[in-house]
Scaffold this motif. Sequence first.
Motif, short mmCIF file in Angstrom:
data_model
loop_
_atom_site.label_atom_id
_atom_site.label_comp_id
_atom_site.label_asym_id
_atom_site.label_seq_id
_atom_site.Cartn_x
_atom_site.Cartn_y
_atom_site.Cartn_z
N ALA A 34 0.42 2.61 -14.68
CA ALA A 34 1.08 2.57 -13.43
C ALA A 34 -0.21 3.39 -12.77
N LEU A 35 -1.26 4.31 -12.95
CA LEU A 35 -1.74 4.33 -12.23
C LEU A 35 -3.08 3.58 -11.57
N ALA A 36 -3.30 2.65 -12.94
CA ALA A 36 -4.38 1.74 -12.93
C ALA A 36 -3.29 0.49 -11.78
N ILE A 37 -2.50 -0.13 -12.57
CA ILE A 37 -1.24 -0.65 -11.75
C ILE A 37 -1.62 -0.45 -10.06
N LEU A 38 -1.17 0.56 -9.44
CA LEU A 38 -1.24 0.84 -8.33
C LEU A 38 -2.16 1.50 -7.85
N SER A 39 -3.16 1.65 -8.47
CA SER A 39 -4.74 1.12 -7.72
C SER A 39 -5.01 0.36 -7.21
N ILE A 40 -4.68 -0.98 -8.70
CA ILE A 40 -5.30 -2.15 -8.01
C ILE A 40 -4.35 -2.81 -6.64
N ALA A 41 -3.21 -2.46 -6.91
CA ALA A 41 -2.43 -3.33 -5.93
C ALA A 41 -2.64 -2.12 -4.17
N GLN A 42 -3.32 -1.01 -4.16
CA GLN A 42 -4.08 0.06 -2.93
C GLN A 42 -4.92 -0.99 -2.70
N VAL A 43 -6.37 -1.44 -3.36
CA VAL A 43 -6.88 -2.52 -3.01
C VAL A 43 -7.15 -3.47 -2.36
N VAL A 44 -6.18 -4.52 -3.44
CA VAL A 44 -5.42 -5.49 -2.15
C VAL A 44 -5.04 -5.31 -0.76
N ASN A 45 -3.82 -4.14 -0.85
CA ASN A 45 -3.56 -3.88 0.35
C ASN A 45 -4.50 -3.23 1.29
N CYS A 46 -5.51 -2.76 1.37
CA CYS A 46 -6.37 -2.18 1.96
C CYS A 46 -8.05 -3.43 2.68
N VAL A 47 -7.35 -4.54 2.00
CA VAL A 47 -7.59 -6.17 1.86
C VAL A 47 -7.19 -6.22 3.28
N LEU A 48 -5.84 -5.87 3.55
CA LEU A 48 -5.16 -6.59 3.58
C LEU A 48 -4.95 -5.98 5.70
N LEU A 49 -4.86 -5.00 5.09
CA LEU A 49 -5.37 -3.99 6.56
C LEU A 49 -6.52 -4.00 7.15
N SER A 50 -7.18 -4.65 6.70
CA SER A 50 -8.49 -4.64 6.98
C SER A 50 -7.96 -5.49 8.45
N SER A 51 -9.67 -5.20 9.59
CA SER A 51 -9.46 -5.27 11.51
C SER A 51 -9.37 -6.89 11.33
N PHE A 52 -9.75 -7.77 9.51
CA PHE A 52 -9.81 -9.17 10.10
C PHE A 52 -8.74 -9.59 9.74
N PHE A 53 -7.89 -9.38 8.73
CA PHE A 53 -7.01 -9.27 8.44
C PHE A 53 -5.40 -9.39 8.88
#
Length: 229
Positions: free
Chosen positions: A69-88
């Motif tokens: 669960a930690l591995a899956i959520l960590s990967i999901a958080q990285v993707v979500n962080c990209v979406l929350l970047s100023s560009f996206f």
Amino acid sequence: MTLVYAGLAISLTGVLSTALIENFPHQIFGISFFALLICHLILNRFWIRHSLTGRWDLQRAILMIVDVALAILSIAQVVNCVLLSSFFWSLLPQDVAFFSSSLHMCIGTWIFVLAALHLGLNANALIGNRLHFHRTGMGKLLRTKGNVALLVVWVALAAVGAYGVFEFFQLGMGQYMLMLDGARVESGIALIGRFAQYLCVGIAIAEITHCVSVSQQNRKRGCSTAQEK
């Protein structure tokens, strides 16, 4: 390895402490956490290669579920962080951007709780094998019966654990984990104070998990001894 463990605890606690309050420190803590997480995986690559071998029991199964669960959520958080970047962020519809922001806090809280569970389940190995805790003065102290200092240590740990349980509800962490309305971060608290609050929550979760784990192991040993007799 000890420095990596300490860094993971500090960075992950700092991530939640600065969430929705201080954006730049939040980003620094987040980047540091993922960098240290990679170091943690590299240092424990032997365990990862042999994670599916050997004898299984309930505790090991729970630990595996927590780690996956930690591995899956960590990967999901990285993707979500990209979406929350100023560009996206500017390209996302308002509803999607708001959902991503709420999901970011939800996943971050879950990672914090699961990391504390991971620590509690691995406490014996961490203390005994990695830090050689049993050879130190503190390790000898905690094994000495009838020692006043021993009583003080356990009372302090119990107090921190009780305060951490209180702060879990006070900080609304359950609301963030379930993405419920009304979750908020209180203002007017210094960052060092908020850091201490989340740190106590993490310690409380790890303590409770460790106590349950030790109790289950002792019960298992007791059953095995009874069967041998």
